[in-house]
Design an enzyme around this catalytic site. Structure first.
Site, PDB file in Angstrom:
ATOM      1  N   GLU A   4      -2.888   5.086  -1.918  1.00 63.47           N
ATOM      2  CA  GLU A   4      -3.199   5.108  -0.477  1.00 63.47           C
ATOM      3  C   GLU A   4      -2.570   6.324   0.191  1.00 63.47           C
ATOM      4  OE1 GLU A   4      -1.936   0.919   0.006  1.00 63.47           O
ATOM      5  OE2 GLU A   4      -3.799   0.688   1.123  1.00 63.47           O
ATOM      6  N   GLY A   8      -0.032   1.481  -3.031  1.00 63.00           N
ATOM      7  CA  GLY A   8       0.365   2.327  -1.909  1.00 63.00           C
ATOM      8  C   GLY A   8       0.442   3.783  -2.294  1.00 63.00           C
TER       9      GLY A   8
END
Ligand code: T1G
Length: 699
Positions: free
Chosen positions: A102, A99
């Protein structure tokens, strides 16, 4: 403060500070949205996003999985970043993973210091990038490179990320100043709000055949695992669907992964690996002793492999063998192993030479006078080990740690040979030692706390997963393996073929079946060990008569071209050998066994129940500290599939009452005492307790 914001002249700076790895906890996600709103409203012309501590965000907060989601979700955070009205620049250091990467991909630009790395390792947790990674990465670098990165979960260096187009600039430290300068440069050139979502996946490597080929490849490489297949589907969606539809598809796939047993198992192993090196009840003042130089006794397969572990970590090694011939063979084997690694492209020739030079050979014990740790890896004979430790006690400096690599002998007896039992510990490596990650750290009665702390620290430093074991026959792994191996032999004489037995276990996810493992290790090893045992110690003759018969026929396994299977002399490819069935039938008749058809379910069950029941006994005796330690040991030492979580996790998932009942059924079916459910298991079932309850009570 988890997320702070400051205006530095005309640039807004958002800083995340959530030790130890800036994981994207709920508080961090909230803080990011709040800070972004502030930046949107002030006079800043661009926004830099960076982190304090040792790394940029290393991913979602794994411990939050399985709990009710809390807004804002990570996709919502990323949408806010990507939708900002000012350029947002991610400034990366350490490992921007999952994440975290991301988040960086949602930014409009990305810079990194040269020793940073980026990656999407979710697949290792049975997950997939659930916040746009499978949609943005193929837009940036194409389908092939995206699938290679996401399905492998491997990090990519800053230099490679720059080359691929995952980041825009590699900057010199200090990162904050460099990121501010880069932001100002972008502002000065009127850089656009470059949103990855607006890009298109290039069509040339996004054909149906391409995706089908990836499905086949990953089906073999990551046999039995669901997440890799879902990753292919998500990347295919990125090449076919508008961004928001692709994002919705990815989210659906991600949620299903988070709810899967495979992900629960892999997340369990992730945390168990990090708990295992922590010795419960250790004196907190016990600091590891410094290890600058290591000695290894024995230049055989194990000694050479162990020497490579330390050289690979940059630690000089003195390798001792009894005579020059033995030493030359040992050093040649090390050179050959490094050559194989280089030929596989896993190591540069230059680096291999550097590491090999760290290993110096000797036949003189006096050369071990300055080592901080010595590891004995000689023949598995108590007499030989006692002689070696007596010599080490004479020549090693005070405070040197004396370790034995024995796989089952009594470390207390070895320690008693020395005047320094507090400095003696077991360090049990697994063959090939430079590959297998498990390291059993065997605590003898007198082993000092700081010696244990040192063993755990040096184990991690050489890339192992250290697991603490107390002294017993076989410690944790080999003690469980004996029960498992017994079932392979009994299933065989009762009616199953080697390939059926191995097939049942590899179908479950084991890297290799028990009989193929026997052929790999050499059937003569068990045969020789049995010669030293009394009949009573050997157990049921039906549990070794076939193996003995094969060895007496000269069928030692791969090394002799035949064992339970026949092996191609060139390729060592395995094939079924009808002659083995004749041996099995002859032994069955000799022992009065009328063979019957066994189902693969029964075969699998008996092997798993044998492991689990012994695991409960090991826990109850305090040989292992935690159930998770046993799981880590069996995953990293014996090829138990990590996506099944290990034997004790498997038992918990199946239900302890169901395990207890299955053991009782096996006991009724066979009349064998070893199927009696372990007392700890019985107690937990009768009290309606889980293994976690038991651990909580114990500590
Ligand atoms: N969440 C929670 N705790 C974590 C964590 C994480 N992501 N990563 C590490 N820790 C803890 C770890 O348990 C240990 O705790 C301490 O940090 C140091 O870790 C939506 C869904 C970053 C390379 O898979 O690979 O993002 O034992 O001992 O060797 O798409 O940690 O000290 O109490 O490993 O220097 C994806 C996992 C998550 C990265 C550092 N990210 N972490 O290695 O230290 S899923 C990952 C690592 C996700 C999104 C998806 C490594 C590291 P304690 P450590 P290290």
């Amino acid at each position: 403060m988890l997320v702070s914001y400051e205006l530095v002249d005309d640039i807004g700076v958002i800083t995340v500070n959530n030790p130890p790895v800036n994981a994207l906890s709920h508080g961090v996600r909230e803080g990011l949205v709040t800070a972004l709103a502030t930046a949107q409203a002030d006079s800043s012309k661009a926004i830099v996003l960076l982190c304090e501590g040792r790394t940029f965000i290393a991913g979602a907060e794994i411990s939050e999985f399985g709990k009710p989601p809390q807004a804002p979700s990570l996709p919502e955070v990323n949408a806010a970043i990507e939708g900002a009205s000012k350029p947002v620049i991610a400034a990366l250091h350490g490992t921007a993973l999952g994440g975290g990467f991301e988040v960086a991909l949602s930014c409009h630009y990305r810079c990194a210091v040269s020793d940073a790395a980026v990656g999407l390792p979710e697949v290792k947790l049975g997950l997939l990038p659930g916040a746009g990674g499978t949609q943005r990465v193929p837009r940036l670098i194409g389908v092939e490179a995206a699938l290679d990165m996401i399905a492998s979960g491997k990090p990519v260096t800053a230099a490679k990320a720059l080359k691929l187009g995952l980041i825009d600039r590699v900057v010199d430290a200090p990162l904050k100043a460099a990121a501010l300068a880069y932001a100002r440069e972008l502002v000065a050139e009127g850089a656009m709000l470059r949103r990855v979502r607006d890009m298109k996946v290039s069509a040339e490597d996004a054909s149906a055949e391409q995706f089908a080929s990836w499905r086949t490849t990953l089906g073999k490489r990551m046999r039995g695992q669901q997440a890799p297949q879902r990753i292919v589907a998500c990347v295919e969606a990125a090449s076919r669907l508008p961004f928001d539809e692709g994002l919705a598809f990815e989210r659906g796939q991600f949620v299903e992964c988070t709810e899967s047993e495979q992900s629960a198992a892999l997340r369990h192993i992730f945390f168990a690996e990090r708990q295992a090196p922590k010795v419960l009840g250790l004196d907190p003042a016990s600091q590891p002793r410094p290890i600058q130089r290591v000695g290894i006794i024995g230049g055989g397969t194990m000694g050479g492999g162990i020497a490579m572990c330390f050289a690979n970590a940059g630690i000089p090694v003195t390798l001792l063998e009894l005579n020059q011939d033995g030493l030359d063979r040992g050093l040649a084997l090390i050179g050959k192993n490094y050559g194989i690694t280089v030929s596989k492209g896993k190591l540069s020739e230059q680096e291999a030479v550097r590491r090999e030079r760290l290993i110096r050979g000797t036949t003189d014990y006096a050369d071990l006078g300055e080592v901080d740790l010595v590891i004995e890896a000689v023949f598995e004979s108590m007499e030989v080990k006692r002689q070696v430790f007596a010599r080490l006690d004479e020549v090693c400096k005070p405070g040197a740690i004396l370790a034995t690599n024995t796989s089952y002998l009594d470390v207390n007896e070895i320690a008693r040979v020395t005047d320094r039992p507090q400095d003696v510990v077991g360090l049990h490596f697994f063959s090939p030692a430079n590959v297998m990650r498990l390291l059993e750290v065997v605590r003898a009665d007198d082993t000092a706390d700081d010696v244990l702390a040192t063993a755990m620290a040096i184990g991690k430093r050489i890339g192992k997963v250290p697991v603490l074991a107390r002294v017993c026959f076989g410690f944790i792994g080999n003690r469980m393996l004996r029960q498992y191996a017994r079932e392979a032999q009994l299933c065989m004489i009762e009616g199953a073929s080697p390939e059926q037995i191995d097939g049942a276990l590899t179908g479950f996810g084991m890297a290799m079946g028990p009989l193929a493992v026997g052929d790999l290790a050499g059937l003569d090893i068990g045969y020789k060990a049995r010669q030293a045992l009394t009949d009573a110690q050997k157990g049921d003759p039906k549990s070794y008569c076939i193996a003995d018969a094969l060895v007496e026929m000269g069928r030692l396994g791969q090394k002799s071209g035949a064992g339970y299977y026949r092996y191609d002399p060139e390729t060592r490819a395995r094939s079924v050998d009808p002659e083995v069935l004749e041996v099995i039938e002859a032994q069955a008749s000799k022992h009065g066994v009328s063979r019957r058809a066994l189902s693969s379910d029964e075969i699998l069950d008996r092997h798993l129940m044998a492991l689990v029941n012994e695991g409960f006994r090991i826990l109850e005796e305090g040989i292992a500290q935690r159930p998770g330690d046993i799981d880590v040991a069996y995953v990293h030492g014996y090829g138990f599939p990590a996506y099944q979580g290990g034997p004790m996790f498997y038992a918990a998932q199946r239900g302890l009452a169901s395990v207890r009942d299955r053991l009782k059924a096996l006991q009724r079916q066979t009349g064998a005492g070893y199927w009696e459910p372990a007392p700890l298991l019985e107690r937990l079932v009768s009290q309606g307790q889980s293994l976690d309850d038991w651990m909580a009570e114990k500590h």
